[in-house]
Design a protein around this motif. Structure first.
Motif, PDB file in Angstrom:
ATOM      1  N   GLN A 187       0.781  -1.228   0.090  1.00 32.13           N
ATOM      2  CA  GLN A 187       0.053  -0.154  -0.121  1.00 32.13           C
ATOM      3  C   GLN A 187       0.940   1.257   0.001  1.00 32.13           C
ATOM      4  O   GLN A 187       1.789   1.414   0.682  1.00 32.13           O
ATOM      5  CB  GLN A 187      -0.815   0.214   1.321  1.00 32.13           C
ATOM      6  CG  GLN A 187      -1.756   1.238   1.439  1.00 32.13           C
ATOM      7  CD  GLN A 187      -2.866   0.862   2.444  1.00 32.13           C
ATOM      8  OE1 GLN A 187      -3.767   0.438   2.280  1.00 32.13           O
ATOM      9  NE2 GLN A 187      -2.478   1.656   3.491  1.00 32.13           N
ATOM     10  N   SER A 188       0.461   2.149  -0.736  1.00 31.56           N
ATOM     11  CA  SER A 188       1.122   3.566  -0.637  1.00 31.56           C
ATOM     12  C   SER A 188      -0.117   4.597  -0.701  1.00 31.56           C
ATOM     13  O   SER A 188      -1.152   4.639  -1.138  1.00 31.56           O
ATOM     14  CB  SER A 188       1.759   3.871  -1.971  1.00 31.56           C
ATOM     15  OG  SER A 188       1.149   3.847  -3.195  1.00 31.56           O
ATOM     16  N   ILE A 189       0.461   5.585  -0.009  1.00 36.08           N
ATOM     17  CA  ILE A 189      -0.701   6.759   0.318  1.00 36.08           C
ATOM     18  C   ILE A 189       0.268   7.851  -0.026  1.00 36.08           C
ATOM     19  O   ILE A 189       1.283   8.478   0.212  1.00 36.08           O
ATOM     20  CB  ILE A 189      -1.104   6.788   1.806  1.00 36.08           C
ATOM     21  CG1 ILE A 189      -1.652   5.765   2.274  1.00 36.08           C
ATOM     22  CG2 ILE A 189      -1.910   8.215   1.984  1.00 36.08           C
ATOM     23  CD1 ILE A 189      -1.828   5.572   3.796  1.00 36.08           C
ATOM     24  N   SER A 190      -0.366   8.908  -0.717  1.00 38.67           N
ATOM     25  CA  SER A 190      -0.045  10.183  -1.156  1.00 38.67           C
ATOM     26  C   SER A 190      -1.176  11.432  -1.183  1.00 38.67           C
ATOM     27  O   SER A 190      -2.337  11.126  -0.802  1.00 38.67           O
ATOM     28  CB  SER A 190       0.632   9.995  -2.704  1.00 38.67           C
ATOM     29  OG  SER A 190      -0.435   9.480  -3.726  1.00 38.67           O
ATOM     30  N   ALA A 191      -0.992  12.310  -1.975  1.00 37.79           N
ATOM     31  CA  ALA A 191      -2.045  13.338  -2.270  1.00 37.79           C
ATOM     32  C   ALA A 191      -2.092  13.622  -3.664  1.00 37.79           C
ATOM     33  O   ALA A 191      -1.222  13.492  -4.395  1.00 37.79           O
ATOM     34  CB  ALA A 191      -1.601  14.820  -1.379  1.00 37.79           C
ATOM     35  N   THR A 192      -3.281  14.092  -3.995  1.00 37.75           N
ATOM     36  CA  THR A 192      -3.813  14.331  -5.297  1.00 37.75           C
ATOM     37  C   THR A 192      -4.672  15.461  -5.510  1.00 37.75           C
ATOM     38  O   THR A 192      -5.050  15.995  -4.142  1.00 37.75           O
ATOM     39  CB  THR A 192      -4.134  13.318  -6.093  1.00 37.75           C
ATOM     40  OG1 THR A 192      -4.265  13.475  -7.512  1.00 37.75           O
ATOM     41  CG2 THR A 192      -5.507  12.843  -5.652  1.00 37.75           C
ATOM     42  N   LEU A 193      -4.928  16.076  -6.398  1.00 34.40           N
ATOM     43  CA  LEU A 193      -6.163  16.939  -6.752  1.00 34.40           C
ATOM     44  C   LEU A 193      -7.489  16.390  -7.340  1.00 34.40           C
ATOM     45  O   LEU A 193      -7.207  15.412  -8.292  1.00 34.40           O
ATOM     46  CB  LEU A 193      -5.667  18.236  -7.455  1.00 34.40           C
ATOM     47  CG  LEU A 193      -4.461  18.889  -6.938  1.00 34.40           C
ATOM     48  CD1 LEU A 193      -4.171  20.134  -7.858  1.00 34.40           C
ATOM     49  CD2 LEU A 193      -5.069  19.487  -5.645  1.00 34.40           C
ATOM     50  N   ALA A 194      -8.523  16.659  -7.048  1.00 33.30           N
ATOM     51  CA  ALA A 194      -9.677  16.042  -7.722  1.00 33.30           C
ATOM     52  C   ALA A 194     -10.114  16.397  -8.973  1.00 33.30           C
ATOM     53  O   ALA A 194     -10.083  17.725  -9.339  1.00 33.30           O
ATOM     54  CB  ALA A 194     -10.978  16.503  -7.027  1.00 33.30           C
ATOM     55  N   GLY A 195      -9.988  15.393  -9.986  1.00 38.53           N
ATOM     56  CA  GLY A 195     -10.557  15.762 -11.447  1.00 38.53           C
ATOM     57  C   GLY A 195     -12.175  15.948 -11.353  1.00 38.53           C
ATOM     58  O   GLY A 195     -12.736  15.893 -10.408  1.00 38.53           O
ATOM     59  N   HIS A 196     -12.787  16.347 -12.588  1.00 40.20           N
ATOM     60  CA  HIS A 196     -14.018  16.391 -12.778  1.00 40.20           C
ATOM     61  C   HIS A 196     -15.011  15.574 -12.173  1.00 40.20           C
ATOM     62  O   HIS A 196     -16.051  15.626 -11.230  1.00 40.20           O
ATOM     63  CB  HIS A 196     -14.629  16.791 -14.017  1.00 40.20           C
ATOM     64  CG  HIS A 196     -15.872  17.357 -14.193  1.00 40.20           C
ATOM     65  ND1 HIS A 196     -16.881  16.406 -14.598  1.00 40.20           N
ATOM     66  CD2 HIS A 196     -16.643  18.408 -14.077  1.00 40.20           C
ATOM     67  CE1 HIS A 196     -17.968  16.786 -14.711  1.00 40.20           C
ATOM     68  NE2 HIS A 196     -17.788  18.191 -14.274  1.00 40.20           N
ATOM     69  N   GLU A 197     -14.646  14.178 -12.495  1.00 40.78           N
ATOM     70  CA  GLU A 197     -15.712  13.073 -12.355  1.00 40.78           C
ATOM     71  C   GLU A 197     -15.583  12.669 -10.632  1.00 40.78           C
ATOM     72  O   GLU A 197     -16.637  12.517 -10.162  1.00 40.78           O
ATOM     73  CB  GLU A 197     -14.854  11.717 -13.039  1.00 40.78           C
ATOM     74  CG  GLU A 197     -16.032  10.559 -12.881  1.00 40.78           C
ATOM     75  CD  GLU A 197     -15.533   9.386 -13.923  1.00 40.78           C
ATOM     76  OE1 GLU A 197     -15.913   8.066 -13.303  1.00 40.78           O
ATOM     77  OE2 GLU A 197     -14.855   9.589 -14.815  1.00 40.78           O
ATOM     78  N   PRO A 209      -8.082  19.347  -2.966  1.00 45.25           N
ATOM     79  CA  PRO A 209      -7.033  18.160  -2.416  1.00 45.25           C
ATOM     80  C   PRO A 209      -7.913  17.132  -1.883  1.00 45.25           C
ATOM     81  O   PRO A 209      -8.755  16.896  -1.221  1.00 45.25           O
ATOM     82  CB  PRO A 209      -6.283  19.101  -1.338  1.00 45.25           C
ATOM     83  CG  PRO A 209      -7.176  19.951  -0.660  1.00 45.25           C
ATOM     84  CD  PRO A 209      -7.999  20.389  -1.941  1.00 45.25           C
ATOM     85  N   LEU A 210      -6.959  15.662  -2.311  1.00 43.54           N
ATOM     86  CA  LEU A 210      -7.430  14.342  -1.772  1.00 43.54           C
ATOM     87  C   LEU A 210      -6.517  13.714  -1.462  1.00 43.54           C
ATOM     88  O   LEU A 210      -5.448  13.771  -1.725  1.00 43.54           O
ATOM     89  CB  LEU A 210      -8.224  13.800  -2.974  1.00 43.54           C
ATOM     90  CG  LEU A 210      -9.641  14.421  -3.700  1.00 43.54           C
ATOM     91  CD1 LEU A 210      -9.982  13.846  -4.892  1.00 43.54           C
ATOM     92  CD2 LEU A 210     -10.743  14.723  -2.594  1.00 43.54           C
ATOM     93  N   ILE A 211      -6.771  12.714  -0.248  1.00 39.34           N
ATOM     94  CA  ILE A 211      -5.979  11.806  -0.033  1.00 39.34           C
ATOM     95  C   ILE A 211      -5.789  10.734  -1.163  1.00 39.34           C
ATOM     96  O   ILE A 211      -7.098  10.109  -1.332  1.00 39.34           O
ATOM     97  CB  ILE A 211      -6.267  11.022   1.454  1.00 39.34           C
ATOM     98  CG1 ILE A 211      -6.258  12.273   2.326  1.00 39.34           C
ATOM     99  CG2 ILE A 211      -5.089   9.990   1.712  1.00 39.34           C
ATOM    100  CD1 ILE A 211      -6.590  11.857   3.588  1.00 39.34           C
TER     101      ILE A 211
END
Length: 267
Positions: A187-197, A209-211
């Motif tokens: 398992q890996s955990i990072s951060a990202t940004l929400a796309g439209h869907e 921002p999302l986990i």
């Protein structure tokens, strides 16, 4: 935060300040009753105009996070009890998944079969041209979405359950019913940004921002049985690592403690 609240923020700069202040409130760094710094102070801290700060504060007010009080300033409000935040223990991956599944609900958005993306197939150890069952689900608590889950399961395993099963039963239970003996996971955990869907499904603004979590589950023979990509709202979900001290006086160190409370990422 809903789409309506997000759209009220305005420009990119005001949205960034809104997210920073919102995170400070929901994480507890700013408690109920605390006052926000004045508009001039916030504008100076973030290198923006007072108008930009004012828009961010107006959005916080619309979201029910703060209230402007004459002669006092902008005060952080007590958050309602139904603003539930799921807490997950990283050190206890497999046990207690049923606890989280019982506390949440699922909405199945997609269900089908086809060749998985190449990186997914490789991580599952699938032969080229093999098919996998792909599903997209949203998990909710108190009827509010907190996670967006994309799973791939090799077809030979997934044929033991159907769309209705997946809509009503956690995937880990369906894997067990299929005869899978789950052994370990990567398992890996990072951060990202929400796309439209994903933003639409989680009721957040695009770019929020999302986990992000990626997990591959293996059986006792070391075969990949599930690939999970999960995206979590950080205001409704958090990870917890319980640590304990080990080693002698000359080389003391921290390591995760096994056997703590709820686990993460019901799939």
């Amino acid at each position: 935060m809903s789409q309506r609240h997000g759209s009220a923020v305005g420009g990119t700069k005001s949205h960034r300040i809104y997210l920073l202040l919102k995170d400070a409130i929901l994480s507890g760094r700013l408690s109920a009753g605390d006052k926000l710094p004045g508009e001039n102070k916030l504008a100076e801290q973030h290198g923006v105009s007072r108008v930009t700060v004012r828009r961010a504060i107006q959005a916080l007010d619309a979201a029910g996070l703060v209230r402007r009080q004459a002669g006092v300033g902008t005060v952080v409000l007590e958050q309602p009890l139904d603003a539930t935040v799921m807490t997950a223990s990283v050190s206890n991956l497999m046990p207690n998944m049923r606890k989280m599944s019982q506390a949440s609900q699922v909405r199945l958005l997609e269900f089908g079969y086809g060749p998985p993306p190449a990186p997914v197939g490789e991580r599952l150890g699938m032969a080229p041209g093999s098919r996998a069952q792909r599903s997209v689900r949203v998990r909710m608590i108190d009827e509010k979405p907190f996670s967006y889950l994309v799973t791939h399961v090799p077809e030979s395993i997934a044929l033991h359950y159907d769309e209705m099963d997946l809509a009503n039963t956690p995937l880990f239970e369906l894997l067990e019913r299929s005869g899978v003996k789950v052994d370990h996971a990567s398992q890996s955990i990072s951060a990202t940004l929400a796309g439209h869907e994903i933003a639409q499904a989680l009721e957040v603004s695009v770019g929020s921002p999302l986990i992000a979590l990626t997990r591959v589950v293996f059986d006792e023979q070391g075969r990949g049985v599930e690939h999970l990509e999960a995206f979590y709202r950080p205001d409704r979900y958090r990870f917890q690592i319980d640590l304990e001290r080990n080693g002698d006086d000359s080389s003391r160190y921290w390591e995760p403690r096994v056997g703590s409370t709820p686990t993460d990422g019901v799939s």
